[in-house]
Design an enzyme around this catalytic site. Sequence first.
Site, mmCIF file in Angstrom:
data_model
loop_
_atom_site.group_PDB
_atom_site.id
_atom_site.type_symbol
_atom_site.label_atom_id
_atom_site.label_comp_id
_atom_site.label_asym_id
_atom_site.label_seq_id
_atom_site.Cartn_x
_atom_site.Cartn_y
_atom_site.Cartn_z
ATOM 1 N N SER A 66 -3.825 -13.242 -2.185
ATOM 2 C CA SER A 66 -2.960 -14.214 -2.643
ATOM 3 C C SER A 66 -2.648 -13.385 -4.003
ATOM 4 O O SER A 66 -0.791 -13.642 -4.144
ATOM 5 C CB SER A 66 -2.950 -15.175 -3.392
ATOM 6 O OG SER A 66 -4.167 -15.128 -4.640
ATOM 7 N N HIS A 74 -3.583 -19.128 2.236
ATOM 8 C CA HIS A 74 -2.068 -18.417 2.548
ATOM 9 C C HIS A 74 -1.502 -17.959 3.773
ATOM 10 O O HIS A 74 -1.203 -17.404 3.492
ATOM 11 C CB HIS A 74 -2.041 -17.630 1.094
ATOM 12 C CG HIS A 74 -1.635 -17.682 -0.875
ATOM 13 N ND1 HIS A 74 -0.627 -18.642 -1.277
ATOM 14 C CD2 HIS A 74 -3.406 -18.140 -1.802
ATOM 15 C CE1 HIS A 74 -1.117 -18.400 -1.764
ATOM 16 N NE2 HIS A 74 -1.980 -18.424 -2.268
ATOM 17 N N LYS A 106 -0.346 -25.871 0.376
ATOM 18 C CA LYS A 106 0.722 -24.692 0.443
ATOM 19 C C LYS A 106 1.826 -25.106 1.882
ATOM 20 O O LYS A 106 2.105 -25.948 1.307
ATOM 21 C CB LYS A 106 0.169 -23.403 0.452
ATOM 22 C CG LYS A 106 -0.892 -22.742 -0.829
ATOM 23 C CD LYS A 106 -1.294 -22.163 -1.074
ATOM 24 C CE LYS A 106 -2.067 -21.543 -1.797
ATOM 25 N NZ LYS A 106 -2.916 -22.237 -2.649
#
Length: 399
Positions: free
Chosen positions: A189, A217, A246
Site C-alpha cells: 500500500s 488494496h 476501501k
Amino acid sequence: MADGFLDHVGAVLAGIEAEGLMKREREITSPQGAWVTVAQPGEPGRRMLNLCANNYLGLADDPRLIAAATQATASHGYGMASVRFICGTTDLHRALERRLAAWLGHDDAILFAACFDANGAVFEPLLGEEDAVISDGLNHASIIDGIRLCKARRFRFANGDMADLQAQLQAARAGGARFIMVATDGVFSMDGTFADLGAVRALCDQYGALMMVDDCHATGFIGPKGKGTPAQAGVSADILTGTFGKALGGALGGYVAGAQPVIDLLRQRARPYLFSNALPPAVVGAALAAIDIAEVASDLRARLAENAAHWRAGLEALGFTLLPGHHPIVPVMLGDAPLAQAFARALGEEGILVSAFFFPVVPRGRARIRTQMNAALRREDLDFALAAFGRVGKALGVI
C-alpha cells in the site's frame, strides 16, 4: 498515575514534533467523496479535492449503499451488543460470508471488525511452534503484528525477491517445519506495487507451503469481476483476507476467506473474532450491496484505470519522481519528512487534500505524498490538481 509518566509521554511527543514526524488529523464535515468539506479553525468548512482516500470505486457516498445500510438498520437494529457465538450473529452476517466466499472462490468466509483484526487472527490459531511463517519485507503492519502473536518460527524475504523467498523456504524446510505459510500483501500500500503472486504460488507449491494474501488494496477493482490480485494472476490463495473499508463502501470490517476447515477453526479459536462485537447490520447490509455493484462494475474499473494513467502521466510530465507501477496508488517521492509535510500543507492551501507519509509509516528518507485515484474523479478534477501540484512543486524546489 505514576510520577513522571506524563512527563515522559510529553517528552516523547516533543521529540516526534522536533523530528518533523507529528501526524495531525483533519476534520471532514461532509460525506466521503471526490470532493469533501474540511473544517477550518474560525471559518466555514472548505471544499477540497480529496486525493488521499481509499475510495477506489467511489462508493463511499453511493445512494445504493446508504439505502442498503438504512434498510438493514430498520430490519435488524443498530448493533448486535454481543460477540457472535453468544447472541450477535444474524442471517445478514452469514449471507455476507457466503456471498464473499462465492465471489472470491473459497469455501467460506468469516467476518471481523477490521482487516487488522482479520490478519491478527489468522496465524496464531493455525500455526504452532513446529511450523514456520515467511513474510514479505513490505507487508502491512497488521500481518507483522499477527505473525508476532503466533509461536511459529519467523522468516522474512526481501520485497518481491523470489530468490530470497526460495532461500527462506529452503531454510524453513531444512529446519524441519511441519507446515509453512508464506504471507504477502497482494498490493503493497505504501508503494502501489503488486506482489508476483504467480511466482509466489509456484514456489509455495514446490515446497508444499500455504499462500496467504492480504488483498485490501485490490478487492473490488483489480482482476476479473474485481476478485482481486490472485484472480488477476490466475492463481488461488489458500487464505485470503480483505476489507470493506476501501473499495467496498469505505466503512469498516474485514474478513478471511478460505477452506471450510480453516474458517471453522478460526470461528473456534480466533481471538479477535471471539472477543469482539459482531459488525453492525448497517455495515453488513451495505457491504452486500457493494459486492453486487463491484462484481459488475467494469465501467467503474475502466474509469479508475483511466484516471490513474492520466494522473501518473501528468505528474511525470511535470517532472515529479514517482514509484513505477499501474495501481491507483501513485506515490510522489520527496524524501524528507518536513518537506513532505510542507508540500501537503501547501497543496491544502490550493484546495487539494493529500497526506504526507513518513517514518515510521515508511523508511526514513523515503517520505512521500501518496496520491490515490478513484472512479468518482473527473478529468477536470485531475487537471485542477495537476496544476496545483505544478505550482507547489516549483515553489518548494521539488521540480
